[in-house]
Design an enzyme around this catalytic site. Sequence first.
Site, PDB file in Angstrom:
ATOM      1  N   GLY A  44      32.411   8.357  34.329  1.00 17.18           N
ATOM      2  CA  GLY A  44      30.981   8.042  35.019  1.00 17.18           C
ATOM      3  C   GLY A  44      30.823   8.875  36.243  1.00 17.18           C
ATOM      4  N   GLN A  49      27.977  11.815  44.209  1.00 18.14           N
ATOM      5  CA  GLN A  49      29.231  12.312  44.039  1.00 18.14           C
ATOM      6  C   GLN A  49      29.347  13.884  43.771  1.00 18.14           C
ATOM      7  OE1 GLN A  49      30.548   9.369  41.078  1.00 18.14           O
ATOM      8  NE2 GLN A  49      32.177   9.815  41.919  1.00 18.14           N
ATOM      9  N   CYS A  97      38.059   6.009  40.746  1.00 21.15           N
ATOM     10  CA  CYS A  97      36.644   6.765  40.989  1.00 21.15           C
ATOM     11  C   CYS A  97      37.263   8.172  41.453  1.00 21.15           C
ATOM     12  CB  CYS A  97      36.090   6.024  42.252  1.00 21.15           C
ATOM     13  SG  CYS A  97      34.555   7.144  42.880  1.00 21.15           S
ATOM     14  N   LEU A  98      36.391   9.102  40.947  1.00 12.36           N
ATOM     15  CA  LEU A  98      36.654  10.635  41.123  1.00 12.36           C
ATOM     16  C   LEU A  98      36.519  10.885  42.642  1.00 12.36           C
ATOM     17  CD1 LEU A  98      34.727  12.130  38.060  1.00 12.36           C
ATOM     18  CD2 LEU A  98      37.424  11.731  38.255  1.00 12.36           C
ATOM     19  N   HIS A 139      29.577   0.060  38.486  1.00 14.78           N
ATOM     20  CA  HIS A 139      30.378   1.189  39.530  1.00 14.78           C
ATOM     21  C   HIS A 139      29.673   2.245  39.937  1.00 14.78           C
ATOM     22  CE1 HIS A 139      34.071   3.212  40.692  1.00 14.78           C
ATOM     23  NE2 HIS A 139      33.120   4.241  40.723  1.00 14.78           N
ATOM     24  N   GLU A 140      28.925   2.715  38.967  1.00 18.51           N
ATOM     25  CA  GLU A 140      27.922   3.897  39.050  1.00 18.51           C
ATOM     26  C   GLU A 140      27.084   3.544  40.050  1.00 18.51           C
ATOM     27  OE1 GLU A 140      29.387   6.751  38.822  1.00 18.51           O
ATOM     28  OE2 GLU A 140      31.101   6.032  37.481  1.00 18.51           O
ATOM     29  N   HIS A 143      27.320   3.377  43.545  1.00 22.52           N
ATOM     30  CA  HIS A 143      26.970   4.921  44.330  1.00 22.52           C
ATOM     31  C   HIS A 143      25.855   4.894  44.741  1.00 22.52           C
ATOM     32  CE1 HIS A 143      31.289   6.488  43.898  1.00 22.52           C
ATOM     33  NE2 HIS A 143      31.165   6.249  42.588  1.00 22.52           N
TER      34      HIS A 143
HETATM   35 NI    NI Z   1      33.005   6.139  41.540  1.00 23.33          NI
END
Ligand code: NI
Length: 182
Positions: A44, A49, A97-98, A139-140, A143
Amino acid sequence: MILPIYLYGQPVLRKPTEEIENTPELKQFIADMYETLTQAEGCGLAAPQVGKPWRLFIVDGNELAEDYPECKDFKRTFINPELIEVSEDKCTYSEGCLSLPGISEKVVRPTTIVLRYLDEDFVEHEEEFTGFQARIIQHEYDHLEAHVFTDRISPIRKTFVRNKLTAIAKGKVGAKYKYKRN
Ligand code: NI
């Protein structure tokens, strides 16, 4: 085009996000997000991000399909999403998470959610998600609310990851994908 992924410590990850409108450039931006997500081997990616304080995220669960069959072919775009219902029932999964390379922690979240959102063609949907699909979405969605998943871990685990977060924010940690850090 592969976009750099903004790492923890970049102010955009803590900014409120704005609803977006359909513009000619948006389709290309979304295509770039998918390309970025695929090369980073994530499941995701939210617009903050990649540096945009917009209410937009994408998911591609194929990376996780082996462990979570419900994620196979779960590849979707969510525009101006609104979380309208969450179940009382909760579950625990390990998240990463990236934007927080090298950190993985258990997070408790509602098992099932109802989300209202626009798809890539700006068609409105109201849909229920459960299991790992609901997990990726929450999770997304976080953000877009200026949260990262470590905001939601237990106080004791927070003390364990504090040094790692500080190291990322100070630009001492990199990633194997293209990124932007302090
Ligand atoms: Ni993330």
